[in-house]
Design a protein around this motif. Sequence first.
Motif, PDB file in Angstrom:
ATOM      1  N   HIS A 112       0.818  -1.332  -0.474  1.00 15.90           N
ATOM      2  CA  HIS A 112       0.153   0.111   0.339  1.00 15.90           C
ATOM      3  C   HIS A 112       0.373   1.263  -0.153  1.00 15.90           C
ATOM      4  CE1 HIS A 112      -3.390  -2.055   1.734  1.00 15.90           C
ATOM      5  NE2 HIS A 112      -3.492  -2.599   0.729  1.00 15.90           N
ATOM      6  N   ALA A 113       2.215   1.298   0.542  1.00 12.45           N
ATOM      7  CA  ALA A 113       2.893   2.341   0.646  1.00 12.45           C
ATOM      8  C   ALA A 113       3.536   2.915  -0.504  1.00 12.45           C
ATOM      9  CB  ALA A 113       4.103   2.079   1.810  1.00 12.45           C
ATOM     10  N   ILE A 114       3.944   1.769  -1.737  1.00 13.04           N
ATOM     11  CA  ILE A 114       4.231   1.943  -2.683  1.00 13.04           C
ATOM     12  C   ILE A 114       2.993   2.484  -3.296  1.00 13.04           C
ATOM     13  CG2 ILE A 114       4.509   0.406  -5.519  1.00 13.04           C
ATOM     14  CD1 ILE A 114       6.127  -1.610  -3.232  1.00 13.04           C
ATOM     15  N   THR A 115       1.707   2.292  -3.384  1.00 14.83           N
ATOM     16  CA  THR A 115       0.336   3.130  -4.200  1.00 14.83           C
ATOM     17  C   THR A 115       0.798   4.547  -3.708  1.00 14.83           C
ATOM     18  OG1 THR A 115      -0.356   0.397  -4.538  1.00 14.83           O
ATOM     19  CG2 THR A 115      -1.858   2.921  -4.471  1.00 14.83           C
ATOM     20  N   LEU A 116       0.859   4.479  -2.351  1.00 12.14           N
ATOM     21  CA  LEU A 116       0.878   6.331  -1.883  1.00 12.14           C
ATOM     22  C   LEU A 116       1.504   6.738  -2.582  1.00 12.14           C
ATOM     23  CD1 LEU A 116      -0.868   8.067  -0.319  1.00 12.14           C
ATOM     24  CD2 LEU A 116       0.256   7.044   1.900  1.00 12.14           C
ATOM     25  N   ALA A 117       3.167   6.180  -2.286  1.00  9.37           N
ATOM     26  CA  ALA A 117       4.110   7.162  -2.438  1.00  9.37           C
ATOM     27  C   ALA A 117       4.288   7.467  -4.509  1.00  9.37           C
ATOM     28  CB  ALA A 117       5.959   6.081  -2.821  1.00  9.37           C
ATOM     29  N   LYS A 118       3.880   6.479  -5.531  1.00  6.14           N
ATOM     30  CA  LYS A 118       3.583   6.545  -6.336  1.00  6.14           C
ATOM     31  C   LYS A 118       2.395   7.555  -6.972  1.00  6.14           C
ATOM     32  CE  LYS A 118       3.695   3.396  -9.900  1.00  6.14           C
ATOM     33  NZ  LYS A 118       3.190   2.471 -10.644  1.00  6.14           N
ATOM     34  N   ALA A 119       1.724   7.559  -6.096  1.00  3.54           N
ATOM     35  CA  ALA A 119       0.922   8.709  -6.293  1.00  3.54           C
ATOM     36  C   ALA A 119       1.210   9.903  -6.567  1.00  3.54           C
ATOM     37  CB  ALA A 119      -0.215   8.274  -5.745  1.00  3.54           C
ATOM     38  N   GLU A 120       1.550  10.470  -4.763  1.00  4.88           N
ATOM     39  CA  GLU A 120       2.382  11.492  -4.482  1.00  4.88           C
ATOM     40  C   GLU A 120       3.819  11.892  -4.898  1.00  4.88           C
ATOM     41  OE1 GLU A 120       2.990  11.476   0.409  1.00  4.88           O
ATOM     42  OE2 GLU A 120       1.278  10.711   0.345  1.00  4.88           O
ATOM     43  N   MET A 121       4.324  11.154  -5.800  1.00  2.00           N
ATOM     44  CA  MET A 121       5.914  11.392  -6.561  1.00  2.00           C
ATOM     45  C   MET A 121       4.689  11.092  -7.744  1.00  2.00           C
ATOM     46  SD  MET A 121       9.136   8.532  -4.807  1.00  2.00           S
ATOM     47  CE  MET A 121       8.237   7.032  -5.324  1.00  2.00           C
ATOM     48  N   LEU A 123       3.594   9.561 -10.658  1.00  2.00           N
ATOM     49  CA  LEU A 123       3.933   8.248 -10.412  1.00  2.00           C
ATOM     50  C   LEU A 123       2.826   7.689 -11.551  1.00  2.00           C
ATOM     51  CD1 LEU A 123       7.149   6.831  -9.502  1.00  2.00           C
ATOM     52  CD2 LEU A 123       7.157   8.897 -10.794  1.00  2.00           C
ATOM     53  N   SER A 124       2.719   7.629 -12.800  1.00  2.00           N
ATOM     54  CA  SER A 124       1.305   6.965 -13.577  1.00  2.00           C
ATOM     55  C   SER A 124       1.966   5.486 -13.513  1.00  2.00           C
ATOM     56  CB  SER A 124       1.150   7.015 -14.757  1.00  2.00           C
ATOM     57  OG  SER A 124       2.453   6.287 -15.693  1.00  2.00           O
ATOM     58  N   ARG A 125       0.474   4.675 -12.728  1.00  2.00           N
ATOM     59  CA  ARG A 125       0.446   2.982 -12.977  1.00  2.00           C
ATOM     60  C   ARG A 125       1.562   2.433 -13.692  1.00  2.00           C
ATOM     61  NH1 ARG A 125      -4.658   0.181 -10.900  1.00  2.00           N
ATOM     62  NH2 ARG A 125      -5.915   2.291  -9.761  1.00  2.00           N
ATOM     63  N   LYS A 126       1.819   3.576 -14.893  1.00  2.00           N
ATOM     64  CA  LYS A 126       2.754   2.280 -15.919  1.00  2.00           C
ATOM     65  C   LYS A 126       3.801   2.664 -15.827  1.00  2.00           C
ATOM     66  CE  LYS A 126      -0.956   3.017 -19.535  1.00  2.00           C
ATOM     67  NZ  LYS A 126      -1.111   4.061 -20.554  1.00  2.00           N
ATOM     68  N   ASP A 127       4.590   4.082 -15.006  1.00  2.00           N
ATOM     69  CA  ASP A 127       6.178   4.444 -14.316  1.00  2.00           C
ATOM     70  C   ASP A 127       5.834   2.929 -13.353  1.00  2.00           C
ATOM     71  OD1 ASP A 127       5.896   6.527 -15.837  1.00  2.00           O
ATOM     72  OD2 ASP A 127       5.280   8.041 -13.777  1.00  2.00           O
ATOM     73  N   LYS A 128       7.892   2.284 -13.683  1.00  2.00           N
ATOM     74  CA  LYS A 128       7.791   1.540 -13.270  1.00  2.00           C
ATOM     75  C   LYS A 128       8.776   1.620 -11.812  1.00  2.00           C
ATOM     76  CE  LYS A 128      10.864  -2.274 -12.852  1.00  2.00           C
ATOM     77  NZ  LYS A 128      12.079  -3.291 -14.342  1.00  2.00           N
ATOM     78  N   PHE A 129       7.849   1.427 -10.859  1.00  2.00           N
ATOM     79  CA  PHE A 129       8.451   1.750  -9.457  1.00  2.00           C
ATOM     80  C   PHE A 129       8.520   0.309  -8.508  1.00  2.00           C
ATOM     81  CE2 PHE A 129       8.001   3.855  -4.809  1.00  2.00           C
ATOM     82  CZ  PHE A 129       9.589   4.299  -5.044  1.00  2.00           C
ATOM     83  N   GLU A 130       9.526  -0.290  -8.220  1.00  2.00           N
ATOM     84  CA  GLU A 130       9.532  -1.611  -8.037  1.00  2.00           C
ATOM     85  C   GLU A 130      11.261  -1.434  -7.076  1.00  2.00           C
ATOM     86  OE1 GLU A 130      10.497  -4.539 -10.154  1.00  2.00           O
ATOM     87  OE2 GLU A 130       8.463  -4.404 -11.354  1.00  2.00           O
ATOM     88  N   PRO A 131      10.872  -0.223  -5.570  1.00  2.00           N
ATOM     89  CA  PRO A 131      11.770  -0.394  -4.433  1.00  2.00           C
ATOM     90  C   PRO A 131      12.128  -1.238  -3.690  1.00  2.00           C
ATOM     91  CG  PRO A 131       9.363   0.271  -3.709  1.00  2.00           C
ATOM     92  CD  PRO A 131       8.866  -0.658  -5.502  1.00  2.00           C
ATOM     93  N   ALA A 132      13.145  -1.392  -2.844  1.00  2.00           N
ATOM     94  CA  ALA A 132      13.626  -2.395  -2.450  1.00  2.00           C
ATOM     95  C   ALA A 132      12.736  -2.737  -0.933  1.00  2.00           C
ATOM     96  CB  ALA A 132      14.969  -2.601  -2.242  1.00  2.00           C
ATOM     97  N   PRO A 133      12.788  -3.380  -0.228  1.00  2.00           N
ATOM     98  CA  PRO A 133      12.193  -3.423   0.894  1.00  2.00           C
ATOM     99  C   PRO A 133      12.542  -2.785   2.062  1.00  2.00           C
ATOM    100  CG  PRO A 133      12.153  -6.089   0.048  1.00  2.00           C
ATOM    101  CD  PRO A 133      13.001  -5.423  -1.210  1.00  2.00           C
ATOM    102  N   LEU A 134      11.825  -2.144   2.982  1.00  2.00           N
ATOM    103  CA  LEU A 134      12.270  -1.525   3.662  1.00  2.00           C
ATOM    104  C   LEU A 134      12.552  -2.270   5.136  1.00  2.00           C
ATOM    105  CD1 LEU A 134       9.849   1.272   3.359  1.00  2.00           C
ATOM    106  CD2 LEU A 134      12.237   1.465   2.781  1.00  2.00           C
ATOM    107  N   THR A 135      13.616  -1.929   5.976  1.00  2.00           N
ATOM    108  CA  THR A 135      13.653  -2.826   6.749  1.00  2.00           C
ATOM    109  C   THR A 135      12.984  -2.311   8.150  1.00  2.00           C
ATOM    110  OG1 THR A 135      15.785  -1.386   6.984  1.00  2.00           O
ATOM    111  CG2 THR A 135      16.425  -3.180   5.755  1.00  2.00           C
ATOM    112  N   TRP A 136      12.889  -2.621   9.161  1.00  2.00           N
ATOM    113  CA  TRP A 136      12.906  -2.551  10.626  1.00  2.00           C
ATOM    114  C   TRP A 136      13.961  -1.211  10.863  1.00  2.00           C
ATOM    115  CZ3 TRP A 136       8.820  -4.539  13.576  1.00  2.00           C
ATOM    116  CH2 TRP A 136       8.302  -3.889  14.560  1.00  2.00           C
TER     117      TRP A 136
END
Length: 146
Positions: A112-121, A123-136
Amino acid sequence: MKPDWQDLVSSSYPETVIAIRKMIEQNEYEEAIAGLDELEDSMSKHEQRAVKSQLTRLMAHILKWRYQPDKRSTSWASTIANARIEIEDAQDTMPSLNATFIRSIWAKCFDHAITLAKAEMNLSRKDKFEPAPLTWQEVFDDEYLL
């Protein structure tokens, strides 16, 4: 007449408490306990949803921090700090919202954070945004200051 506890709890916590008090005054203890159980369950779910929301918001801002260093702001740092405080406060209120609970919702909140971050940045749904996992460490321990 016995209240529909589920309906009552979903509409109003204060009215539920009044109905429970009425059951106690009428010596309807089993019914009062049923109302208390429903109220406790509802409040627990509410707190769980709040932690999920805060964790998602926290992760989204950390993703933005990671991927848009030129746009970092004190507002982002404040949002990160505030989300951490809200999660900690919820944990103080309900100890069951511990690290084990957070780990159980981690992957879904990250998605969900990826979806939210893409919207806030923007980025369209078509833009590739595959961030590395976040650590604790990144989510709960690292400092985010300008």
